[in-house]
Design an enzyme around this catalytic site. Structure first.
Site, PDB file in Angstrom:
ATOM      1  N   LYS A 157       0.826  -1.214   0.000  1.00  0.00           N
ATOM      2  CA  LYS A 157       0.000   0.000   0.000  1.00  0.00           C
ATOM      3  C   LYS A 157       0.858   1.261   0.000  1.00  0.00           C
ATOM      4  O   LYS A 157       1.963   1.260   0.543  1.00  0.00           O
ATOM      5  CB  LYS A 157      -0.892   0.030   1.253  1.00  0.00           C
ATOM      6  N   GLY A 163      -8.663   4.447   0.616  1.00  0.00           N
ATOM      7  CA  GLY A 163      -9.861   4.265  -0.188  1.00  0.00           C
ATOM      8  C   GLY A 163      -9.636   3.343  -1.370  1.00  0.00           C
ATOM      9  O   GLY A 163     -10.376   3.381  -2.348  1.00  0.00           O
ATOM     10  N   GLU A 199       1.070  -4.920   4.507  1.00  0.00           N
ATOM     11  CA  GLU A 199       0.202  -5.552   5.495  1.00  0.00           C
ATOM     12  C   GLU A 199      -0.072  -6.976   5.041  1.00  0.00           C
ATOM     13  O   GLU A 199      -0.047  -7.266   3.840  1.00  0.00           O
ATOM     14  CB  GLU A 199      -1.154  -4.819   5.575  1.00  0.00           C
ATOM     15  N   LYS A 200      -0.362  -7.846   5.991  1.00  0.00           N
ATOM     16  CA  LYS A 200      -0.874  -9.167   5.654  1.00  0.00           C
ATOM     17  C   LYS A 200      -2.166  -8.953   4.863  1.00  0.00           C
ATOM     18  O   LYS A 200      -2.953  -8.078   5.197  1.00  0.00           O
ATOM     19  CB  LYS A 200      -1.177  -9.925   6.959  1.00  0.00           C
ATOM     20  N   HIS A 207     -15.986  -5.090   5.463  1.00  0.00           N
ATOM     21  CA  HIS A 207     -15.562  -3.710   5.620  1.00  0.00           C
ATOM     22  C   HIS A 207     -16.590  -3.043   6.531  1.00  0.00           C
ATOM     23  O   HIS A 207     -17.704  -2.774   6.100  1.00  0.00           O
ATOM     24  CB  HIS A 207     -15.535  -3.050   4.234  1.00  0.00           C
ATOM     25  N   GLU A 274     -12.509   3.118  10.045  1.00  0.00           N
ATOM     26  CA  GLU A 274     -12.722   1.968   9.161  1.00  0.00           C
ATOM     27  C   GLU A 274     -11.969   0.753   9.655  1.00  0.00           C
ATOM     28  O   GLU A 274     -10.773   0.840   9.929  1.00  0.00           O
ATOM     29  CB  GLU A 274     -12.119   2.296   7.798  1.00  0.00           C
ATOM     30  N   ARG A 291     -14.028  13.106   7.902  1.00  0.00           N
ATOM     31  CA  ARG A 291     -15.090  13.893   7.275  1.00  0.00           C
ATOM     32  C   ARG A 291     -16.448  13.262   7.573  1.00  0.00           C
ATOM     33  O   ARG A 291     -16.518  12.152   8.082  1.00  0.00           O
ATOM     34  CB  ARG A 291     -14.896  13.880   5.758  1.00  0.00           C
TER      35      ARG A 291
HETATM   36  C1  MV4 Z   1      -7.060  -4.387   2.794  1.00  0.00           C
HETATM   37  C2  MV4 Z   1      -7.751  -5.536   2.385  1.00  0.00           C
HETATM   38  C3  MV4 Z   1      -7.228  -6.765   2.743  1.00  0.00           C
HETATM   39  N1  MV4 Z   1      -6.095  -6.821   3.475  1.00  0.00           N
HETATM   40  N2  MV4 Z   1      -5.936  -4.493   3.516  1.00  0.00           N
HETATM   41  C4  MV4 Z   1      -9.785  -1.243   0.434  1.00  0.00           C
HETATM   42  C5  MV4 Z   1     -10.153   0.146   0.779  1.00  0.00           C
HETATM   43  C6  MV4 Z   1      -9.167   0.605   1.771  1.00  0.00           C
HETATM   44  N3  MV4 Z   1      -9.787   1.396   2.782  1.00  0.00           N
HETATM   45  C7  MV4 Z   1      -8.547  -0.625   2.308  1.00  0.00           C
HETATM   46  N4  MV4 Z   1      -9.004  -1.718   1.503  1.00  0.00           N
HETATM   47  C8  MV4 Z   1      -8.634  -2.989   1.779  1.00  0.00           C
HETATM   48  N5  MV4 Z   1      -7.493  -3.148   2.484  1.00  0.00           N
HETATM   49  C9  MV4 Z   1      -5.487  -5.702   3.853  1.00  0.00           C
HETATM   50  N6  MV4 Z   1      -4.357  -5.800   4.581  1.00  0.00           N
HETATM   51  C10 MV4 Z   1      -8.923  -5.384   1.663  1.00  0.00           C
HETATM   52  C11 MV4 Z   1      -9.376  -4.107   1.357  1.00  0.00           C
HETATM   53  C12 MV4 Z   1     -10.628  -4.011   0.663  1.00  0.00           C
HETATM   54  C13 MV4 Z   1     -10.786  -4.498  -0.628  1.00  0.00           C
HETATM   55  C14 MV4 Z   1      -9.744  -5.042  -1.328  1.00  0.00           C
HETATM   56  C15 MV4 Z   1      -9.930  -5.546  -2.598  1.00  0.00           C
HETATM   57  C16 MV4 Z   1     -11.205  -5.491  -3.190  1.00  0.00           C
HETATM   58  C17 MV4 Z   1     -12.246  -4.912  -2.527  1.00  0.00           C
HETATM   59  C18 MV4 Z   1     -12.051  -4.412  -1.244  1.00  0.00           C
HETATM   60  C19 MV4 Z   1     -13.108  -3.857  -0.584  1.00  0.00           C
HETATM   61  C20 MV4 Z   1     -12.934  -3.389   0.668  1.00  0.00           C
HETATM   62  C21 MV4 Z   1     -11.679  -3.471   1.292  1.00  0.00           C
END
Ligand code: MV4
Length: 449
Positions: A157, A163, A199-200, A207, A274, A291
């Site tokens: 990341k 987002g 991150e793992k 969510h 979140e 926000r």
């Molecule tokens: C993640 C994750 C799985 N593992 N982080 C997406 C939005 C942002 N706020 C963080 N997100 C995610 N972070 C880790 N370590 C999964 C998401 C994620 C997501 C990822 C792929 C497809 C759709 C998603 C929907 C919500 C969150």
């Protein structure tokens, strides 16, 4: 506060103006040349043209917005969501101009905007974060070393992302070395900041976000959770509360963790923490949004609170006159976002709205920003309305929402209403067992693969 400038457009500008009026505060709208006929412009007490349609020249034009505030004698600024709402420099400029920025302090916005800093603050405060690296990654070799410790799959990341922007799943050393250089390059180009972290990867997560409110007198409240797992390409499609996935004990613990998160950064205002929740209901802090969120009406419908009023109370330095025990979910609420897009291709469908007849029924709230005759332009977000249905049960809320969408008549543009109806009709949605892979899984099932 006697006069507030709303630095936003569309449905959220209208929503904020509604509470400003109820509070006896004058509302100043700012608008671009493309928006002169929009309802929010007419509903404000005063309106100032700030520039041509493209957002960099209008809704992101800090000088023009501050000039409008000065010219109208506004004493506060509400940024809404998106646009300048999480821009620490804008919050600081407001303060320097003697305006109350309706949101947290600039340094809090900056800290939560930097995902590595946010993670470190939460980790030190004992708020669970996803297992991962500490701080930022120096280079691809450090990324590989950390990934081996964490165990694949990992998620790479960008610290300035969030987002869903600037993140990718990586399964092995070779892919990580490849991904690291390109992801870092993209982060630099997009955000002007190439700090990366790992991150793992949490497989098939939920969510879930927790609404919080914190005043300037030390009180921090949580206002329950919203389940936001139904997304498509990181755009939320449907949000509901209470989450059908959480049991009461996990709900208490995640809400308490959100309060601790707010305390850890010295948060003041209304905000959202979140979390990502795995199948074993273990939750981890992901991000904090500083926000008001698009989906805030879900929380308002189940609790009876007005979150914009809470924002104003906090901004006026008033103590929150609420106790945690008084905040209860009295109902179930579900929100969907109606967008001007082709329901099959998900591509934007700009054009003139010829007819526009939202249903008017009890327990169905519609927060919209348009009316018949309005031109939906490609300059802005294609979301034109939110429909929020509530009921004593999840089933009643879902049935009401489905009926409302069927009765929602819009012509001249295409909308995603047919897609939203399919979601509401899906057995996995009905069962309440969906995860963030819901939309993707449905598509796969349809293609028979
Ligand atoms: C993640 C994750 C799985 N593992 N982080 C997406 C939005 C942002 N706020 C963080 N997100 C995610 N972070 C880790 N370590 C999964 C998401 C994620 C997501 C990822 C792929 C497809 C759709 C998603 C929907 C919500 C969150």
């Amino acid at each position: 506060m006697r006069k507030v400038l709303v630095a936003n457009r569309g449905e959220i500008a209208r929503r904020i103006i509604r509470t400003l009026k109820a509070e006896g505060i004058a509302a100043v709208a700012v608008y671009s040349e493309a928006d002169k006929d929009m309802p929010f412009v007419h509903e404000a007490d005063e309106a100032v043209l700030i520039g041509p349609p493209p957002v960099p020249q209008s809704y992101l034009n800090v000088e023009a917005i501050l000039a409008a505030a000065r010219q109208t004698g506004a004493d506060g600024v509400h940024p809404g969501y998106g646009l300048l709402s999480e821009n620490a420099a804008f919050a600081e400029r407001c303060r320097e101009a003697g305006l109350v920025f309706i949101g947290p302090a600039p340094d809090v916005i900056a800290k939560m905007g930097d995902k590595v800093t946010a993670r470190e603050i939460m980790r030190r405060a004992g708020v669970p974060v996803v297992p991962g690296c500490e701080g930022t990654l120096a280079d691809a070799e450090e990324a590989v070393a950390r990934a081996r410790e964490i165990g694949y799959p990992v998620m790479l990341k960008a610290s300035a992302g969030g987002g869903g922007i600037g993140m990718q799943v990586v399964n092995n050393d070779e892919d990580l070395r490849q991904a690291f250089q390109s992801a870092r390059g993209r982060a630099k180009a997009y955000f002007g900041n190439d700090a990366m972290f790992l991150e793992k990867y949490v497989q098939n997560p939920h969510h879930i976000e927790v609404q919080i409110a914190a005043d300037h007198h030390g009180q921090i409240l949580h206002i329950l959770e919203r389940e936001c797992s139904i997304q498509r390409r990181h755009q939320k499609v449907l949000e509901e509360s209470p989450s059908p996935f959480l049991d009461e004990q996990t709900r208490q613990r995640i809400c308490q963790a959100a309060v601790e998160a707010a305390r850890a950064v010295g948060y003041t205002g209304v905000g959202t923490v979140e979390f990502i929740v795995d199948e074993a209901k273990t939750f981890y802090f992901l991000e904090m949004n500083t926000r008001l969120q698009v989906e805030h009406p879900v929380t308002e419908e189940i609790t009876g609170l007005d979150l914009v009023k809470l924002q104003l109370d906090i901004a006026r330095n008033e103590p929150l006159r609420l106790r945690q025990e008084e905040i209860q979910a009295h109902r179930h609420a579900i929100e969907v976002r109606i967008c001007a897009e082709d329901p099959n291709t998900f591509l934007p469908s700009p054009g003139r709205i010829e007819e526009y007849r939202p249903p008017q029924v009890e327990h169905v709230r519609i927060d919209d920003g348009v009316e018949a005759g309005i031109q939906v332009t490609p300059y802005y977000d294609p979301m034109i309305a939110k429909v929020i249905a509530s009921g004593e049960t999840r089933e009643k809320a879902a049935a009401r929402l489905s009926d409302a969408l069927k009765a929602f008549y819009i012509s001249g543009i295409k909308t995603n209403i047919p897609f939203l109806l399919e979601v509401l009709d899906d057995p996995v949605f009905r069962a309440g067992t969906y995860t963030t892979h819901f939309v993707q899984n449905r598509k796969k099932a349809q293609h028979g693969s």
